[in-house]
Design a protein around this motif. Structure first.
Motif, PDB file in Angstrom:
ATOM      1  N   MET A 111       0.743  -1.235   0.045  1.00 37.85           N
ATOM      2  CA  MET A 111       0.725   0.223   0.064  1.00 37.85           C
ATOM      3  C   MET A 111       0.818   0.848  -0.254  1.00 37.85           C
ATOM      4  SD  MET A 111      -3.675  -1.306   1.797  1.00 37.85           S
ATOM      5  CE  MET A 111      -3.193  -2.429   2.203  1.00 37.85           C
ATOM      6  N   PRO A 112       1.964   1.355   0.516  1.00 33.78           N
ATOM      7  CA  PRO A 112       3.048   2.422   0.906  1.00 33.78           C
ATOM      8  C   PRO A 112       2.955   2.927  -0.466  1.00 33.78           C
ATOM      9  CG  PRO A 112       3.889   1.689   2.615  1.00 33.78           C
ATOM     10  CD  PRO A 112       2.459   1.046   1.878  1.00 33.78           C
ATOM     11  N   ASN A 143       0.973   9.167  -5.977  1.00 34.23           N
ATOM     12  CA  ASN A 143       0.843  10.415  -5.285  1.00 34.23           C
ATOM     13  C   ASN A 143      -0.141  10.599  -4.416  1.00 34.23           C
ATOM     14  OD1 ASN A 143       2.152  13.377  -4.198  1.00 34.23           O
ATOM     15  ND2 ASN A 143       0.430  14.127  -6.068  1.00 34.23           N
ATOM     16  N   LEU A 144      -0.803   9.276  -3.331  1.00 30.84           N
ATOM     17  CA  LEU A 144      -2.013   9.336  -2.370  1.00 30.84           C
ATOM     18  C   LEU A 144      -1.093   9.432  -1.153  1.00 30.84           C
ATOM     19  CD1 LEU A 144      -3.670   6.470  -5.048  1.00 30.84           C
ATOM     20  CD2 LEU A 144      -4.256   9.277  -4.852  1.00 30.84           C
ATOM     21  N   SER A 145      -2.008   9.152   0.296  1.00 29.11           N
ATOM     22  CA  SER A 145      -1.851   9.146   0.750  1.00 29.11           C
ATOM     23  C   SER A 145      -2.047   7.235   1.009  1.00 29.11           C
ATOM     24  CB  SER A 145      -2.862   9.822   1.433  1.00 29.11           C
ATOM     25  OG  SER A 145      -4.097   9.369   2.001  1.00 29.11           O
ATOM     26  N   ARG A 146      -1.310   7.352   2.335  1.00 28.64           N
ATOM     27  CA  ARG A 146      -1.627   5.383   1.830  1.00 28.64           C
ATOM     28  C   ARG A 146      -3.424   5.144   2.971  1.00 28.64           C
ATOM     29  NH1 ARG A 146       3.071   3.751   6.086  1.00 28.64           N
ATOM     30  NH2 ARG A 146       3.101   5.748   6.811  1.00 28.64           N
ATOM     31  N   ALA A 147      -3.750   6.344   3.869  1.00 30.06           N
ATOM     32  CA  ALA A 147      -5.159   6.194   4.093  1.00 30.06           C
ATOM     33  C   ALA A 147      -6.003   5.928   2.637  1.00 30.06           C
ATOM     34  CB  ALA A 147      -5.227   7.129   4.767  1.00 30.06           C
ATOM     35  N   VAL A 172      -4.863   4.736  -0.059  1.00 33.10           N
ATOM     36  CA  VAL A 172      -5.041   4.123  -0.594  1.00 33.10           C
ATOM     37  C   VAL A 172      -5.974   2.197   0.304  1.00 33.10           C
ATOM     38  CG1 VAL A 172      -3.491   1.682  -1.870  1.00 33.10           C
ATOM     39  CG2 VAL A 172      -2.995   4.384  -1.929  1.00 33.10           C
ATOM     40  N   HIS A 173      -5.664   2.340   1.817  1.00 30.29           N
ATOM     41  CA  HIS A 173      -6.519   1.511   2.082  1.00 30.29           C
ATOM     42  C   HIS A 173      -7.863   1.475   2.326  1.00 30.29           C
ATOM     43  CE1 HIS A 173      -7.698   0.606   7.161  1.00 30.29           C
ATOM     44  NE2 HIS A 173      -6.602  -0.530   7.113  1.00 30.29           N
ATOM     45  N   GLY A 174      -8.435   3.012   2.386  1.00 27.10           N
ATOM     46  CA  GLY A 174      -9.684   2.598   2.414  1.00 27.10           C
ATOM     47  C   GLY A 174     -10.840   2.285   1.289  1.00 27.10           C
ATOM     48  N   VAL A 175      -9.878   2.427  -0.564  1.00 25.86           N
ATOM     49  CA  VAL A 175      -9.588   1.646  -0.838  1.00 25.86           C
ATOM     50  C   VAL A 175     -10.276   0.592  -1.071  1.00 25.86           C
ATOM     51  CG1 VAL A 175      -9.799   1.470  -3.404  1.00 25.86           C
ATOM     52  CG2 VAL A 175      -9.792   3.842  -3.048  1.00 25.86           C
ATOM     53  N   HIS A 182     -15.886  -4.592  -1.511  1.00 21.80           N
ATOM     54  CA  HIS A 182     -15.468  -5.858  -1.268  1.00 21.80           C
ATOM     55  C   HIS A 182     -14.429  -7.162  -1.645  1.00 21.80           C
ATOM     56  CE1 HIS A 182     -17.882  -7.743  -4.705  1.00 21.80           C
ATOM     57  NE2 HIS A 182     -18.991  -6.697  -4.372  1.00 21.80           N
ATOM     58  N   ASP A 183     -14.026  -6.637  -3.069  1.00 24.61           N
ATOM     59  CA  ASP A 183     -13.628  -8.115  -3.579  1.00 24.61           C
ATOM     60  C   ASP A 183     -11.743  -7.800  -3.379  1.00 24.61           C
ATOM     61  OD1 ASP A 183     -15.495  -8.924  -5.430  1.00 24.61           O
ATOM     62  OD2 ASP A 183     -15.235  -7.329  -6.949  1.00 24.61           O
ATOM     63  N   TYR A 184     -11.183  -6.602  -3.059  1.00 26.28           N
ATOM     64  CA  TYR A 184     -10.255  -6.662  -2.246  1.00 26.28           C
ATOM     65  C   TYR A 184      -9.750  -7.197  -1.512  1.00 26.28           C
ATOM     66  CZ  TYR A 184      -9.497  -3.157  -6.569  1.00 26.28           C
ATOM     67  OH  TYR A 184      -9.589  -2.709  -7.145  1.00 26.28           O
TER      68      TYR A 184
END
Length: 159
Positions: free
Chosen positions: A47-48, A55-59, A61-64, A69-71
């Motif tokens: 994720m990081p 150029n996204l926050s880890r939060a 990516v984690h949120g997505v 439900h497929d991840y």
């Protein structure tokens, strides 16, 4: 899918995947799908790497990863059984089927049997409302389930 990657290998392979796909329009979802196809799940250490490269926050990516439900953020069993929890399936006995499956497998949603054969996941609509209640085993949908049919699915997955 090789589940025996070291943390460094995960980061390096994730970066390769990101580099191959980051030029796509809206690349996050395709990248996450590719990472999950590679490792069987989206490892926390990926994720990081993805966040930095896009150029996204880890939060974000984690949120997505946790929203869709497929991840999954942990390895699944050899078979994945998804039970529909949408209203149509609930109204046709889906909740009773959930309890039957949980008892047969000895696990709850988001868990994997101790022998690693089956992961049980909730899903919020498989698009089989007219044949409710429904489930999906390893990508194959099954409708008009009852206790006997769902027991057969569980037996198939455990075989």
């Amino acid at each position: 899918m090789n589940l025996h990657f070291a943390s460094r290998d995960i980061g390096a392979r994730t970066l390769e995947i990101v580099d191959e796909m980051k030029a796509l329009e809206g690349p996050l979802l395709p990248i996450l799908h590719a990472v999950q196809a590679e490792f069987g799940y989206v490892p926390p250490e990926a994720m990081p790497v993805i966040a930095r490269a896009l150029n996204l926050s880890r939060a974000e990516v984690h949120g997505v990863v946790t929203f869709y439900h497929d991840y999954r953020d942990h390895p699944a069993g050899r078979h994945v059984l998804k039970l529909c929890r949408a209203e149509a399936c609930q109204s046709m006995g889906g909740m009773a089927l959930e309890e039957t499956v949980k008892k047969l497998l000895g696990i709850d949603f988001h868990q994997t049997t101790l022998d690693g054969t089956v992961t049980l996941e909730p899903v919020y609509c498989l698009g089989l409302c007219s044949t409710a209640p429904a489930a999906m085993l390893d990508g194959e949908v099954h409708g008009r389930l009852d206790a006997a049919a769902v027991a057969e699915l569980v037996a198939e997955a455990r075989a």
